[in-house]
Design an enzyme around this catalytic site. Sequence first.
Site, PDB file in Angstrom:
ATOM      1  N   CYS A   7      12.226  72.793  38.483  1.00 27.74           N
ATOM      2  CA  CYS A   7      13.343  72.569  37.565  1.00 27.74           C
ATOM      3  C   CYS A   7      12.857  71.618  36.479  1.00 27.74           C
ATOM      4  O   CYS A   7      11.646  71.449  36.302  1.00 27.74           O
ATOM      5  CB  CYS A   7      14.583  72.049  38.295  1.00 27.74           C
ATOM      6  SG  CYS A   7      14.482  70.343  38.886  1.00 27.74           S
ATOM      7  N   ASN A  10      12.772  67.435  38.417  1.00 33.01           N
ATOM      8  CA  ASN A  10      12.393  67.368  39.823  1.00 33.01           C
ATOM      9  C   ASN A  10      13.168  66.285  40.573  1.00 33.01           C
ATOM     10  O   ASN A  10      12.639  65.625  41.455  1.00 33.01           O
ATOM     11  CB  ASN A  10      10.875  67.174  39.974  1.00 33.01           C
ATOM     12  CG  ASN A  10      10.352  67.433  41.380  1.00 33.01           C
ATOM     13  OD1 ASN A  10       9.376  66.825  41.795  1.00 33.01           O
ATOM     14  ND2 ASN A  10      10.961  68.335  42.114  1.00 33.01           N
ATOM     15  N   CYS A  12      16.907  67.039  41.032  1.00 32.02           N
ATOM     16  CA  CYS A  12      18.157  67.678  41.480  1.00 32.02           C
ATOM     17  C   CYS A  12      17.883  69.040  42.104  1.00 32.02           C
ATOM     18  O   CYS A  12      17.815  69.181  43.318  1.00 32.02           O
ATOM     19  CB  CYS A  12      19.152  67.837  40.326  1.00 32.02           C
ATOM     20  SG  CYS A  12      19.769  66.297  39.650  1.00 32.02           S
ATOM     21  N   ARG A  13      17.749  70.060  41.244  1.00 26.10           N
ATOM     22  CA  ARG A  13      17.666  71.433  41.739  1.00 26.10           C
ATOM     23  C   ARG A  13      16.409  71.704  42.552  1.00 26.10           C
ATOM     24  O   ARG A  13      16.488  72.291  43.641  1.00 26.10           O
ATOM     25  CB  ARG A  13      17.748  72.417  40.571  1.00 26.10           C
ATOM     26  CG  ARG A  13      19.090  72.378  39.872  1.00 26.10           C
ATOM     27  CD  ARG A  13      19.088  73.199  38.619  1.00 26.10           C
ATOM     28  NE  ARG A  13      18.265  72.558  37.589  1.00 26.10           N
ATOM     29  CZ  ARG A  13      17.977  73.080  36.406  1.00 26.10           C
ATOM     30  NH1 ARG A  13      18.433  74.285  36.110  1.00 26.10           N
ATOM     31  NH2 ARG A  13      17.252  72.422  35.532  1.00 26.10           N
ATOM     32  N   SER A  14      15.250  71.323  42.040  1.00 23.69           N
ATOM     33  CA  SER A  14      14.030  71.665  42.786  1.00 23.69           C
ATOM     34  C   SER A  14      13.898  70.896  44.096  1.00 23.69           C
ATOM     35  O   SER A  14      13.455  71.493  45.090  1.00 23.69           O
ATOM     36  CB  SER A  14      12.779  71.553  41.909  1.00 23.69           C
ATOM     37  OG  SER A  14      12.639  70.300  41.316  1.00 23.69           O
ATOM     38  N   ASP A 125      22.081  73.187  36.072  1.00 20.96           N
ATOM     39  CA  ASP A 125      21.649  71.805  36.271  1.00 20.96           C
ATOM     40  C   ASP A 125      22.882  70.939  36.513  1.00 20.96           C
ATOM     41  O   ASP A 125      23.708  70.765  35.617  1.00 20.96           O
ATOM     42  CB  ASP A 125      20.889  71.314  35.043  1.00 20.96           C
ATOM     43  CG  ASP A 125      20.208  69.981  35.271  1.00 20.96           C
ATOM     44  OD1 ASP A 125      20.515  69.300  36.274  1.00 20.96           O
ATOM     45  OD2 ASP A 125      19.361  69.613  34.445  1.00 20.96           O
TER      46      ASP A 125
END
Length: 163
Positions: A7, A10, A12-14, A125
């Site tokens: 993402c 690095n 939140c999402r990943s 995001d």
Amino acid sequence: MKLLVVCLGNICRSPMGEGALRARIGEAGLDSWVQVDSAGTSGHWHAGRSPDPRAVACARGHGVDISGQRARQLLAADFEEYDLILCADGDNLRDAQALAPAGLAARAVLWLPWAGINGSDVIPDPYYGDMKDFEHSWALIDAAAQVTVRRLSRREDSGIIPA
């Protein structure tokens, strides 16, 4: 097999993607041959930091501990090391592919379409949102993680692992 979830920062999402994949891979008994990590296309902003506390809380609410992860930036060398780079959105896919050494850009894919998740190409995001946004992103991420594990488990028709 080595998978890298990507993402922007690095945090939140990943990290949630890495955590969800690790959990699902472990449940499927594939952890002896599938490795997972995460990175950010602009990870230099947060390099060395823990995931966002809201991401940690969201994952924890689903039984997954991501608190020990640390942010890092995506590197060109990652294209040599990882078999598949699973990107959260089109901007990160574009940035990742631009970083790829010659002939390796195809290793980066949009994760949701690659996994066959209908209705969205993007894991939104949640950084500027609230816990509801983190939960929405988690739902997409975990669905993609489940499909990813199914694809890895069904060797003959996975499209990834040769029979």
